[in-house]
Design a protein around this motif. Structure first.
Motif, short mmCIF file in Angstrom:
data_model
loop_
_atom_site.label_atom_id
_atom_site.label_comp_id
_atom_site.label_asym_id
_atom_site.label_seq_id
_atom_site.Cartn_x
_atom_site.Cartn_y
_atom_site.Cartn_z
N GLN A 254 15.53 -76.64 1.25
CA GLN A 254 16.67 -76.95 0.17
C GLN A 254 15.96 -77.41 -1.11
N ARG A 262 18.66 -69.68 -5.06
CA ARG A 262 19.99 -70.50 -5.30
C ARG A 262 20.89 -69.36 -5.67
N ARG A 263 20.59 -68.40 -6.24
CA ARG A 263 21.37 -67.45 -6.78
C ARG A 263 21.98 -66.55 -5.49
N MET A 265 22.21 -67.88 -2.64
CA MET A 265 23.14 -68.58 -2.01
C MET A 265 24.64 -68.66 -2.54
N GLU A 266 24.70 -68.80 -3.82
CA GLU A 266 25.80 -68.98 -4.59
C GLU A 266 26.73 -67.87 -4.74
N MET A 267 25.74 -66.62 -4.92
CA MET A 267 26.78 -65.28 -5.04
C MET A 267 26.81 -64.56 -3.89
N ASN A 269 26.21 -65.80 -0.50
CA ASN A 269 26.32 -66.86 0.75
C ASN A 269 25.20 -66.54 1.51
N ARG A 320 21.75 -59.43 -12.89
CA ARG A 320 22.68 -60.48 -12.70
C ARG A 320 24.10 -60.00 -13.18
#
Length: 575
Positions: A254, A262-263, A265-267, A269, A320
């Motif tokens: 992490q 990170r993207r 994970m955020e966008m 899951n 993106r």
């Protein structure tokens, strides 16, 4: 043993339902070797279930099954497609199936081995004492299986070049992006299967860069204006249950996540177990090349294709932009007593794609690239002329809200464009000005002159806006400015792209050996140019509310006009 035909109606229906339910059929009837070499029941994975569901949907609609699959590597689609063919062929007398692999060895041999495993391990489907059995196999050599009822499945290789023949009802084309001489081979293969309900064609492949027959077929399937029967099906690495690994130290992982992780994970899951697998795969199988991972194990369909030329636009930034399925339709004028009302009418093959209808109080910009009738194909025989494109964006947020894309002559495009501008609250418009006939046609629509992009002139010039200065005039010098504006819009997301067609054209917009930035052969760049024109319009557009205009001397009433009337001091009632 009871024959299925001897069962009472409800029990016969239950047996038939179990046979037609592909996951049930695979689980109860077929076996496959697992990684340890043991024969186990074929439990469908996520990708195989996704394929099965789309096949069932098309069958329920009583249409020919036509699916093109863009997939992550080793996601079991070949096994799943062979199982679909095995269920569809032997039980029907005289039915013929074909599997075409990209190579004879190992791909063709592997596909034939899957079929033989299904045959050798077949367990009859049973309900209420009745069984669905296979007809007797009379041949399983020379890459062909044949049953005593005349049904057959053969496995061919695309290496053999041109394929001829017909009379097939089921076809699986595997790893098409890697077929040798794909244009000729795929043309012959497609013509093997008639376009009739009850037939099936499955086109499967991982990506192999931008361009080629598989790429073109995928883009066509995603184009709402296309008449193709093919439905696109994407299966990314995050959907595949096998692509995850234990994480020895979750806190350490992490703490070291890079921006792309990170993207994810955020966008999307993504879990730490999936990101751990991704890191190991990039380091080993992809030899540390992230761009190779994107192609072999894509997260999105757009990420799968890596440009085979030198990209002229920022493809990493392009990834993106969120691609969203639009509503498709057309604008129509309806007569209402003394007035005409402008309305958007749904139409699956309409020229106008809409992501957001005009909102009261919002201001919009349009970049307009007229068609010049140029053919982008290598043959130059007029088979693939360019499009007229109107790119509509919210002036404030930069969101793409609509796009007009059609093969229209300049006059017809000008008329549609004026209606599009009116519909979007009298949008500020930047048309390419090289075609004087197109500009003249725009002026004849009566669209307000002050709502057009005007070319730069001497700051001391206090004369009103002039028609001869209307729009963006493209030269060798100003074209670079226009393309840079498109690239800036992509990188900074001052305009947010939602269209899969725009993203596709951006991916095939490359730097040629002579240094010129333009579309690859057989591809278009009309939406790229319209995007750049929209970005320049966004920069220049006035911040005050637009004035109410007229078309052909008749007031056009649409969403939000009451507010505009109030702003302009017009008290006329709006029903």
């Amino acid at each position: 043993m009871i024959l299925p035909s001897q069962l009472p109606g409800p029990q016969a229906a239950e047996l038939q339902f179990a046979f037609e339910d592909h996951p049930t059929y695979c689980r109860e009837c077929l076996k496959i070797r697992d990684l340890g070499g043991s024969k186990v029941p074929l439990e469908l994975g996520a990708g195989q279930r996704k394929l099965s569901e789309e096949i069932a949907r098309q069958k329920a609609a009583k249409r020919p099954v036509r699916i093109i699959v863009l997939k992550t590597r080793r996601s079991w689609f070949t096994t799943g497609a062979c199982a679909e063919a095995f269920r569809e062929v032997p039980q029907w007398p005289g039915r013929r199936g074909v599997v075409i692999a990209n190579t004879y060895r190992p791909a063709g041999l592997e596909a034939f081995d899957y079929l033989k495993q299904f045959q050798q391990s077949y367990t009859p489907l049973e309900r209420h004492g009745a069984q669905i059995i296979l007809p007797q196999l009379i041949k399983d050599t020379e890459m062909e299986m044949k049953w005593d009822n005349g049904s057959t499945i053969e496995v061919l290789s695309a290496e053999s070049g041109e394929l001829r023949g017909g009379g097939r009802q089921v076809a699986v084309f595997d790893e098409v992006a890697f077929w040798r001489n794909a244009e000729m081979t795929l043309t012959g293969a497609m013509n093997m299967v008639p376009k009739e309900p009850g037939t099936m064609v499955l086109v499967l492949s991982t990506a192999n860069g931008v361009g080629g027959e598989f790429y073109d077929l995928w883009q066509q399937a995603n184009d709402p204006q296309s008449d193709t029967l093919f439905v696109p099906l994407f299966f990314g690495w995050l959907e595949h249950e096998a692509y995850r690994m234990p994480v020895p130290d979750p806190a350490a992982l992490q703490a070291t996540l890079d921006p792309e992780e990170r993207r994810l994970m955020e966008m999307h899951n993504a879990t730490l177990e999936q990101l751990q697998w991704r890191r190991v795969t990039i380091a080993t199988e992809c030899r540390g090349k992230v761009e190779l991972f994107h192609q072999e194990y894509p997260t999105t369909a757009e990420e799968a294709f890596i440009s085979s030329g030198r990209p002229a636009l920022d493809l990493e930034a392009l990834s993106r932009h969120p691609i969203i399925e639009p509503m498709n339709g057309d604008l129509r004028l309806f007569e209402e007593q003394t007035r005409r009302r402008l309305t958007w009418v749904p139409n699956p093959h309409g020229a106008l794609s809409v992501w957001q209808k005009p909102q009261q109080g919002r201001r919009y910009v349009i970049g307009a690239d007229p068609s010049h009738g140029r053919d982008v194909s290598e043959t130059k025989l007029g088979r693939n002329p360019d499009y007229a494109v109107g790119f509509v964006a919210d002036q404030g947020t930069g969101e793409q809200v609509a796009m007009l894309r059609a093969r229209l002559r300049p006059g017809a495009f000008a008329e549609y464009l004026a209606l599009l501008g009116i519909y979007y609250n009298y949008a500020y418009m930047n048309p390419e000005a090289n075609d004087t006939g197109f500009i003249d046609a725009l002026l004849r629509t009566g669209y307000p002159l002050e709502l057009f992009y005007q070319r730069e002139r001497d700051p001391s010039d206090r004369n009103p806006d002039q028609p001869e200065k209307l729009g963006f005039y493209t030269t060798a010098l100003t074209r670079d400015w226009l393309i840079n504006a498109a690239d800036d819009a992509i990188r900074q997301m001052t305009i947010t792209i939602h269209s899969a067609v725009v993203r596709s054209e951006c991916q095939t917009f490359v730097v040629k050996p002579d240094g010129k930035r333009e579309h690859m052969d057989n591809h278009h760049d009309d939406t790229v140019i319209a995007l750049g024109l929209a970005e320049l319009a966004r920069r220049r557009a006035p911040r005050r509310p637009p004035t109410l205009g007229e078309i052909g001397g008749t007031r056009v009433v649409m969403y939000g006009e009451k507010a505009r009337k109030a702003r302009n001091g017009d008290d006329e009632d709006d029903d």
